[in-house]
Design a protein around this motif. Sequence first.
Motif, PDB file in Angstrom:
ATOM      1  N   GLN A 100      -6.665   6.766  -2.917  1.00  0.00           N
ATOM      2  CA  GLN A 100      -6.849   7.233  -1.547  1.00  0.00           C
ATOM      3  C   GLN A 100      -7.043   6.073  -0.586  1.00  0.00           C
ATOM      4  O   GLN A 100      -6.535   6.081   0.531  1.00  0.00           O
ATOM      5  N   PHE A 101      -7.766   5.035  -1.019  1.00  0.00           N
ATOM      6  CA  PHE A 101      -8.017   3.889  -0.155  1.00  0.00           C
ATOM      7  C   PHE A 101      -6.745   3.092   0.117  1.00  0.00           C
ATOM      8  O   PHE A 101      -6.577   2.539   1.203  1.00  0.00           O
ATOM      9  N   ILE A 102      -5.836   3.007  -0.867  1.00  0.00           N
ATOM     10  CA  ILE A 102      -4.648   2.168  -0.691  1.00  0.00           C
ATOM     11  C   ILE A 102      -3.408   2.964  -0.288  1.00  0.00           C
ATOM     12  O   ILE A 102      -2.350   2.373  -0.099  1.00  0.00           O
ATOM     13  N   SER A 103      -3.547   4.280  -0.144  1.00  0.00           N
ATOM     14  CA  SER A 103      -2.377   5.120   0.153  1.00  0.00           C
ATOM     15  C   SER A 103      -2.342   5.641   1.578  1.00  0.00           C
ATOM     16  O   SER A 103      -1.572   6.549   1.887  1.00  0.00           O
ATOM     17  N   GLY A 104      -3.194   5.115   2.444  1.00  0.00           N
ATOM     18  CA  GLY A 104      -3.165   5.547   3.832  1.00  0.00           C
ATOM     19  C   GLY A 104      -3.936   6.810   4.105  1.00  0.00           C
ATOM     20  O   GLY A 104      -3.581   7.548   5.032  1.00  0.00           O
ATOM     21  N   VAL A 105      -4.980   7.064   3.323  1.00  0.00           N
ATOM     22  CA  VAL A 105      -5.815   8.239   3.571  1.00  0.00           C
ATOM     23  C   VAL A 105      -6.946   7.888   4.528  1.00  0.00           C
ATOM     24  O   VAL A 105      -7.132   8.531   5.566  1.00  0.00           O
ATOM     25  N   PHE A 106      -7.717   6.852   4.216  1.00  0.00           N
ATOM     26  CA  PHE A 106      -8.870   6.482   5.023  1.00  0.00           C
ATOM     27  C   PHE A 106      -8.561   5.421   6.081  1.00  0.00           C
ATOM     28  O   PHE A 106      -9.363   5.191   6.982  1.00  0.00           O
ATOM     29  N   PHE A 107      -7.430   4.756   5.941  1.00  0.00           N
ATOM     30  CA  PHE A 107      -7.032   3.732   6.893  1.00  0.00           C
ATOM     31  C   PHE A 107      -5.564   3.925   7.247  1.00  0.00           C
ATOM     32  O   PHE A 107      -4.829   4.579   6.532  1.00  0.00           O
TER      33      PHE A 107
END
Length: 272
Positions: free
Chosen positions: A192-199
């Motif tokens: 989630q952090f590296i797939s464009g969820v939180f950023f």
Amino acid sequence: MTTAAPADRTVLPPLASVYRSRSAVELKEFFRQRESVVFTLLLPVLLLVVFGAVLDFDLGSGVTFTQYFMAGIIAAGILGASLQNMAISIATERSDGTLKHLAGTPMPRSAYFVGKVVQVLAVSVASIVVLLLVGVVFYDIDLPSGTDWLTFAWVAGLGAAACTLLGIAVSSLAKNGRSASATVTPFALLLQFISGVFFQFSEIPSWMQTIASLFPLKWMAQGLRSVFLPDALAADEPAGSWELGRVALVLAAWCVVGLVLCVRTFRWHDRG
């Protein structure tokens, strides 16, 4: 000369009836487990509320971060309802003997998987509806319109299918539900952090983007961004466009890979 009467045979109900019954059992079992409901349905909503309140800034073209975040959190919700849920629940049922018991009953084995698929679809739809409702009521999210709903449907459907099959395959790697949770949950969070969820995906280092592109979550989030964001923001994507054709191909490829892994690795009995 008398002929022997034929032996009594158990008459099984119609296959459709078995599928419905098994699906109802799966749904009841899920909603009776508070932990599953909290982490699968409520956690994405809590994340939307927290991030929407803290990171409420403009990304340009009149788009707020919450509008951008909506696509990613829906993709994360589908990931939780499919990959995480399947990996943990099936590993638990294998370790406690549930799968062994079901394999020894007259129930067609296909009914077990149909029940799981229905559960994933129902939970995914419930998660999406709740997230959209919260987004519209509290953050004035702009909903998709026209043919964007069709794109929304096939991206979410293909993503859920790919992640479900992958979750079923991953369940065979764990000894029990606890070990599955300890393995899958951190992995899902990292994705989630590296797939464009939180950023914003464009702000993630390129080497992380490359790793994320190997997994379905990145493509599911990208496809969903195309229905929540204006076309002007497509320029921020790595390829400068939404790449919906590639999104479909990658998610379909993961469905095939996941199915092959399921066939080769799924076990009804625990090891040993």
